[in-house]
Design an enzyme around this catalytic site. Sequence first.
Site, short mmCIF file in Angstrom:
data_model
loop_
_atom_site.label_atom_id
_atom_site.label_comp_id
_atom_site.label_asym_id
_atom_site.label_seq_id
_atom_site.Cartn_x
_atom_site.Cartn_y
_atom_site.Cartn_z
N THR A 125 0.82 -1.23 0.00
CA THR A 125 0.00 0.00 0.00
C THR A 125 0.85 1.27 0.00
O THR A 125 1.98 1.27 0.50
CB THR A 125 -0.91 -0.01 1.26
N ASP A 126 0.28 2.34 -0.53
CA ASP A 126 0.96 3.65 -0.48
C ASP A 126 1.16 4.12 0.95
O ASP A 126 1.99 4.99 1.22
CB ASP A 126 0.18 4.70 -1.29
N GLU A 127 0.38 3.54 1.89
CA GLU A 127 0.44 4.04 3.28
C GLU A 127 1.80 3.78 3.93
O GLU A 127 2.13 4.38 4.94
CB GLU A 127 -0.71 3.45 4.10
N TYR A 153 -1.53 -0.17 11.24
CA TYR A 153 -1.75 -0.86 9.96
C TYR A 153 -0.58 -0.63 9.01
O TYR A 153 0.03 -1.57 8.50
CB TYR A 153 -3.06 -0.38 9.31
N LYS A 157 2.28 -3.24 7.46
CA LYS A 157 2.48 -3.46 6.01
C LYS A 157 3.92 -3.12 5.63
O LYS A 157 4.54 -3.78 4.79
CB LYS A 157 1.50 -2.62 5.19
P1 NAD Z 1 -9.98 -6.88 2.96
O1 NAD Z 1 -9.93 -6.56 4.42
O2 NAD Z 1 -11.23 -6.59 2.19
O3 NAD Z 1 -9.69 -8.45 2.75
C1 NAD Z 1 -8.70 -9.12 3.45
C2 NAD Z 1 -8.93 -10.63 3.27
O4 NAD Z 1 -7.86 -11.31 3.95
C3 NAD Z 1 -10.24 -11.14 3.88
O5 NAD Z 1 -10.87 -12.03 2.98
C4 NAD Z 1 -9.78 -11.86 5.15
O6 NAD Z 1 -10.65 -12.94 5.51
C5 NAD Z 1 -8.41 -12.36 4.72
N1 NAD Z 1 -7.52 -12.61 5.87
C6 NAD Z 1 -7.30 -11.79 6.94
N2 NAD Z 1 -6.44 -12.36 7.78
C7 NAD Z 1 -6.08 -13.55 7.23
C8 NAD Z 1 -5.18 -14.57 7.63
N3 NAD Z 1 -4.50 -14.49 8.79
N4 NAD Z 1 -5.03 -15.64 6.83
C9 NAD Z 1 -5.73 -15.74 5.67
N5 NAD Z 1 -6.60 -14.81 5.25
C10 NAD Z 1 -6.76 -13.72 6.02
O7 NAD Z 1 -8.72 -6.16 2.33
P2 NAD Z 1 -8.54 -5.51 0.88
O8 NAD Z 1 -9.02 -4.12 0.92
O9 NAD Z 1 -9.07 -6.44 -0.15
O10 NAD Z 1 -6.95 -5.46 0.79
C11 NAD Z 1 -6.21 -6.54 0.23
C12 NAD Z 1 -4.74 -6.22 0.26
O11 NAD Z 1 -4.48 -5.03 -0.47
C13 NAD Z 1 -4.20 -5.96 1.67
O12 NAD Z 1 -2.93 -6.54 1.78
C14 NAD Z 1 -4.12 -4.45 1.77
O13 NAD Z 1 -3.09 -4.06 2.66
C15 NAD Z 1 -3.78 -4.09 0.33
N6 NAD Z 1 -4.22 -2.76 -0.13
C16 NAD Z 1 -5.51 -2.36 0.06
C17 NAD Z 1 -5.92 -1.13 -0.44
C18 NAD Z 1 -7.36 -0.66 -0.30
O14 NAD Z 1 -7.66 0.47 -0.68
N7 NAD Z 1 -8.28 -1.50 0.17
C19 NAD Z 1 -5.00 -0.29 -1.09
C20 NAD Z 1 -3.68 -0.73 -1.26
C21 NAD Z 1 -3.31 -1.98 -0.78
P1 TYD Z 2 -10.57 4.42 4.65
O1 TYD Z 2 -11.59 4.02 3.64
O2 TYD Z 2 -10.63 3.83 6.02
O3 TYD Z 2 -9.13 4.17 4.00
P2 TYD Z 2 -7.65 4.62 4.51
O4 TYD Z 2 -7.75 5.06 5.92
O5 TYD Z 2 -6.89 3.35 4.37
O6 TYD Z 2 -7.23 5.70 3.57
O7 TYD Z 2 -10.64 5.99 4.83
C1 TYD Z 2 -10.45 6.87 3.73
C2 TYD Z 2 -10.47 8.28 4.27
O8 TYD Z 2 -11.78 8.57 4.77
C3 TYD Z 2 -9.52 8.48 5.44
O9 TYD Z 2 -8.96 9.79 5.34
C4 TYD Z 2 -10.42 8.41 6.67
C5 TYD Z 2 -11.74 8.95 6.16
N1 TYD Z 2 -12.95 8.36 6.78
C6 TYD Z 2 -13.95 9.21 7.28
O10 TYD Z 2 -13.87 10.46 7.20
N2 TYD Z 2 -15.07 8.64 7.83
C7 TYD Z 2 -15.21 7.28 7.95
O11 TYD Z 2 -16.23 6.81 8.50
C8 TYD Z 2 -14.16 6.44 7.43
C9 TYD Z 2 -14.27 4.94 7.52
C10 TYD Z 2 -13.06 7.03 6.85
#
Ligand code: NAD
Ligand code: TYD
Length: 338
Positions: A125-127, A153, A157
């Site tokens: 992630t960019d985070e 988090y 990562k």
């Molecule tokens: P999500 O929370 O929707 O899904 C995570 C999945 O992992 C779930 O199905 C959960 O059951 C499974 N899981 C959790 N712990 C586990 C374990 N110990 N063993 C096996 N499975 C397990 O997450 P997401 O948003 O789909 O993100 C997927 C990946 O992409 C993550 O690694 C996250 O850090 C990365 N990512 C997410 C975003 C975003 O915007 N959502 C952006 C950049 C990177």
């Molecule tokens: P989120 O979807 O949790 O992603 P991330 O924190 O990984 O970027 O949140 C996106 C942005 O929205 C973040 O700046 C936090 C804000 N946010 C709110 O203002 N209200 C909310 O209820 C949530 C979940 C997030």
Amino acid sequence: MKYIVTGGAGFIGGNFLHYVVDKYPGDEWICLDKLTYAGNLETLAPVADRPNYSFVRGDIADRDFVFELFRKEKPDVIINFAAESHVDRSVSDPDIFVKTNVTGTVTLLDACREFGIRRYHQVSTDEVYGDLPLDRPDLLFTEENKIRASSPYSASKAAADLFVSAYHRTFGIPASISRCSNNYGPYHFPEKLIPLVISRALNDEKIPVYGNGANVRDWLYVEDHCSAIDLVVRKGREGEVYNIGGHNERSNLEVVKTILRTLGKPESLIEFVKDRPGHDMRYAMDPTKIEKELGWKPKHTFDSGIPATVEWYLSHREWWEHIISGEYRNYFEKQYGL
Ligand code: NAD
Ligand code: TYD
């Protein structure tokens, strides 16, 4: 080739399986998922009956289980999506983030070391780059930026990324890492901003905006993330990091207002609430490397992706209503007291 996709019952892993299972019918796709609160087998219904797809439930941090699975399946490629992914949950319970995101990654890498692998890919992630100031729109994250995590988090990562790089250098694991900006689109769990706003607005419920809503995120439609990971896994160089993003920066308030407008709902639903501790101000990716080196280009902009996402949530009400009627509801009340 045999692929193990971890975390495939979650948002991005699920979309990735939808993207690849039919595109590559000659490959075998195994989804490994623990099915935590964020894992949902309903997300995998579109591929569940495909002959080149199967599901196994398990924990990536369970060494015996992971090693047994590798012994049995002898995978060629691991794509690790599995993670605890919600920043707010990492503030209230950091420990599980260490277990899954760090120990889980190291366990997978150790299994690769023991049994051999053609490619290990870490979805990051960019985070991990920390945040950027709001008053310097010229600054973007490149792959050369320092790792500078803010939340438990992002720290977990970042630690996982460092282990992947170290295992590449020390043990020669053929590994790659991709770091993407915020995703949105179908099957996004409704605790994250965009699906939370859509689902709550549709029920005429208050929309919690943290602080003053000025924080900026760089939004990418999930299918574009999937196409980028597919490219990096097949054509990206080992030992390399690739940033993924589509230059779609928006403040949280802009995002919320855009969705309310698209749904025809009033801005009076917005409620400013207490800010998230340590809240990152701005993320913005520079995807030049993946564009130049691998020819990746996103298909969607924020202006096309948001209406498509709203449309999906309107036509898949049962998917998110099942989630909201379950464990998620208790968590939501604890978090917001609304
Ligand atoms: P999500 O929370 O929707 O899904 C995570 C999945 O992992 C779930 O199905 C959960 O059951 C499974 N899981 C959790 N712990 C586990 C374990 N110990 N063993 C096996 N499975 C397990 O997450 P997401 O948003 O789909 O993100 C997927 C990946 O992409 C993550 O690694 C996250 O850090 C990365 N990512 C997410 C975003 C975003 O915007 N959502 C952006 C950049 C990177
Ligand atoms: P989120 O979807 O949790 O992603 P991330 O924190 O990984 O970027 O949140 C996106 C942005 O929205 C973040 O700046 C936090 C804000 N946010 C709110 O203002 N209200 C909310 O209820 C949530 C979940 C997030």
